[in-house]
Design a protein around this motif. Structure first.
Motif, PDB file in Angstrom:
ATOM      1  N   HIS A 176       4.917   8.948   4.807  1.00 40.04           N
ATOM      2  CA  HIS A 176       4.526   7.601   4.402  1.00 40.04           C
ATOM      3  C   HIS A 176       5.699   6.625   4.385  1.00 40.04           C
ATOM      4  O   HIS A 176       5.502   5.438   4.128  1.00 40.04           O
ATOM      5  CB  HIS A 176       3.890   7.643   3.007  1.00 40.04           C
TER       6      HIS A 176
ATOM      7  N   GLU B  97      -6.950   5.936   8.009  1.00 35.45           N
ATOM      8  CA  GLU B  97      -6.607   4.994   6.936  1.00 35.45           C
ATOM      9  C   GLU B  97      -6.529   3.562   7.466  1.00 35.45           C
ATOM     10  O   GLU B  97      -7.025   2.622   6.837  1.00 35.45           O
ATOM     11  CB  GLU B  97      -5.282   5.398   6.302  1.00 35.45           C
TER      12      GLU B  97
ATOM     13  N   ARG C 176       0.817  -1.206   0.000  1.00 41.06           N
ATOM     14  CA  ARG C 176       0.000   0.000   0.000  1.00 41.06           C
ATOM     15  C   ARG C 176       0.849   1.253   0.000  1.00 41.06           C
ATOM     16  O   ARG C 176       0.498   2.265  -0.626  1.00 41.06           O
ATOM     17  CB  ARG C 176      -0.919   0.009   1.220  1.00 41.06           C
ATOM     18  N   VAL C 177       1.985   1.200   0.706  1.00 42.80           N
ATOM     19  CA  VAL C 177       2.863   2.372   0.770  1.00 42.80           C
ATOM     20  C   VAL C 177       3.339   2.760  -0.624  1.00 42.80           C
ATOM     21  O   VAL C 177       3.382   3.942  -0.980  1.00 42.80           O
ATOM     22  CB  VAL C 177       4.058   2.108   1.698  1.00 42.80           C
TER      23      VAL C 177
ATOM     24  N   ARG D   4      -3.639   9.101   9.259  1.00 43.01           N
ATOM     25  CA  ARG D   4      -3.141   7.723   9.164  1.00 43.01           C
ATOM     26  C   ARG D   4      -3.990   6.794  10.017  1.00 43.01           C
ATOM     27  O   ARG D   4      -4.208   5.619   9.658  1.00 43.01           O
ATOM     28  CB  ARG D   4      -1.682   7.663   9.593  1.00 43.01           C
TER      29      ARG D   4
ATOM     30  N   HIS E 255       7.381  12.023  12.900  1.00 45.45           N
ATOM     31  CA  HIS E 255       7.287  10.955  11.906  1.00 45.45           C
ATOM     32  C   HIS E 255       6.650   9.697  12.484  1.00 45.45           C
ATOM     33  O   HIS E 255       6.855   8.608  11.970  1.00 45.45           O
ATOM     34  CB  HIS E 255       8.676  10.639  11.346  1.00 45.45           C
TER      35      HIS E 255
ATOM     36  N   ASP F 193       0.493   4.572  -2.396  1.00 41.98           N
ATOM     37  CA  ASP F 193       0.242   5.911  -1.846  1.00 41.98           C
ATOM     38  C   ASP F 193       1.333   6.882  -2.266  1.00 41.98           C
ATOM     39  O   ASP F 193       1.051   8.023  -2.674  1.00 41.98           O
ATOM     40  CB  ASP F 193       0.163   5.842  -0.317  1.00 41.98           C
ATOM     41  N   VAL F 194       2.578   6.455  -2.162  1.00 41.81           N
ATOM     42  CA  VAL F 194       3.703   7.338  -2.495  1.00 41.81           C
ATOM     43  C   VAL F 194       3.708   7.654  -3.985  1.00 41.81           C
ATOM     44  O   VAL F 194       3.948   8.796  -4.400  1.00 41.81           O
ATOM     45  CB  VAL F 194       5.041   6.707  -2.059  1.00 41.81           C
TER      46      VAL F 194
ATOM     47  N   SER G 257       3.556   7.866  12.419  1.00 41.14           N
ATOM     48  CA  SER G 257       2.311   7.939  11.664  1.00 41.14           C
ATOM     49  C   SER G 257       1.106   7.582  12.513  1.00 41.14           C
ATOM     50  O   SER G 257      -0.004   8.040  12.239  1.00 41.14           O
ATOM     51  CB  SER G 257       2.393   7.003  10.448  1.00 41.14           C
TER      52      SER G 257
ATOM     53  N   ASP H   7       8.575   5.442  10.346  1.00 40.73           N
ATOM     54  CA  ASP H   7       8.198   5.832  11.703  1.00 40.73           C
ATOM     55  C   ASP H   7       9.454   5.827  12.545  1.00 40.73           C
ATOM     56  O   ASP H   7      10.147   4.809  12.648  1.00 40.73           O
ATOM     57  CB  ASP H   7       7.194   4.838  12.306  1.00 40.73           C
TER      58      ASP H   7
END
Length: 302
Positions: free
Chosen positions: A102, A123, A48-49, A120, A112, A52-53, A114, A105
């Motif tokens: 994104h 999400e 998913r990352v 987040r 940072h 999204d990115v 999330s 962490d």
């Protein structure tokens, strides 16, 4: 997980990673004697990352091949200027911060984490409940609602503008109508004002002309009358001067008419100050209307 003994240099790496993720920088982070500091980081994305990115980068006009790593390069200058590059394309620090949220962490560095970001959290809850499609549907409905609200606000603003315009036009119409303007009125008033303002001069001049034409003993009409009488006697003896007599008699009639007009003009009375003031006020009104609505009375009325 990144671990190490105290003093091993963990903070240096974490600080560098923070810079790569979009944290604010300071010139104090540049090594003494150097003009700039450069931080580079490579991220392997999946799941998913990665999606999204990739979507975030597309919004910034930055392309990314699905099989390539994400490369971030940040340059800090001693002058205080920053340069940010993502996959070789220069972008802004704000854009980097959005993408960086994104990517990692860093526990203990709240900027940072999330899990602390409300967006987040939403999400993750949507993903856990399988509400992705419903979320997208609600988001689309909300965007449509915003568009409708914007359209409604524009219509209401247009209605207000129309009402203001109508009020203005009604005021202008009433103002022009109340003035009761007539075509050519300004020229007539200007001429009347000029005459009344020079009434004394005109009285003196018309008196002088009246004397020259009629009222004095040596007037033109008296001399011409003598000439006509003399010509009549001549014509009785010699008819060849009949044409000259006819011309003189015609001239005497014209001079008599002119003398009557001048005498009437001379005797018509003094100037009326009140009327002169009225004319001045009327011309002032017409000038104001011309300044607002047009250069002539005809244009104003139209």
């Amino acid at each position: 997980m990144f671990t190490g003994e105290t003093g091993a240099g963990k903070s240096i790496i974490v600080d560098a990673l923070n810079l790569a993720l979009g944290e604010r920088a300071s010139v104090d982070q540049i090594r003494t004697g150097c003009q700039e500091a450069v931080v580079e980081a490579s991220f392997e994305l999946n799941g998913r990352v990665a999606g999204d990115v990739t979507a975030l980068l597309a919004e910034q006009g930055i392309g990314k091949d699905p099989d390539e790593d994400l490369m971030i390069r940040r340059v800090l200058s001693a002058s205080g200027k920053n340069k940010v590059y993502i996959n070789g394309s220069q972008t802004t620090l704000a854009a980097l911060a959005v993408v960086g949220a994104h990517l990692a962490d860093i526990h203990g560095q709240h900027e940072h984490q999330s899990l602390l970001l409300p967006e987040r959290q939403r999400e993750m809850l949507d993903a856990f409940g399988g509400f992705g499609a419903l979320r997208d549907e609600a988001a689309a409905a909300y965007r449509r609602l915003l568009d409708i609200r914007k359209e409604l606000a524009e219509l209401e603003a247009g209605e207000r503008d129309r009402a203001h315009r109508e009020d203005l036009l009604r005021y202008q119409k009433n103002e022009i109508g109340a003035a009761g303007l007539k075509p050519g009125e300004d020229e007539e008033l200007a001429n009347a004002q000029k005459v009344m303002a020079n009434a004394e001069k005109l009285r003196i001049l018309s008196g002088t002309v009246d004397e020259a034409l009629y009222s004095s003993d040596g007037s033109a009409l008296a001399d011409l009358k003598k000439a006509v009488n003399g010509l009549k006697e001549l014509v009785e003896i010699d008819g060849s001067l009949a044409g000259a007599l006819e011309l003189c008699e015609s001239g005497r009639a014209q001079i008599e008419e002119a003398a009557r007009e001048v005498a009437a003009y001379h005797n018509r009375g003094e100037s009326d100050p009140g009327r002169l003031e009225q004319i001045g006020d009327r011309l002032d009104l017409i000038r104001k209307l011309k300044k607002k609505y047009g250069n002539t009375i005809e244009v104003i009325i139209t």
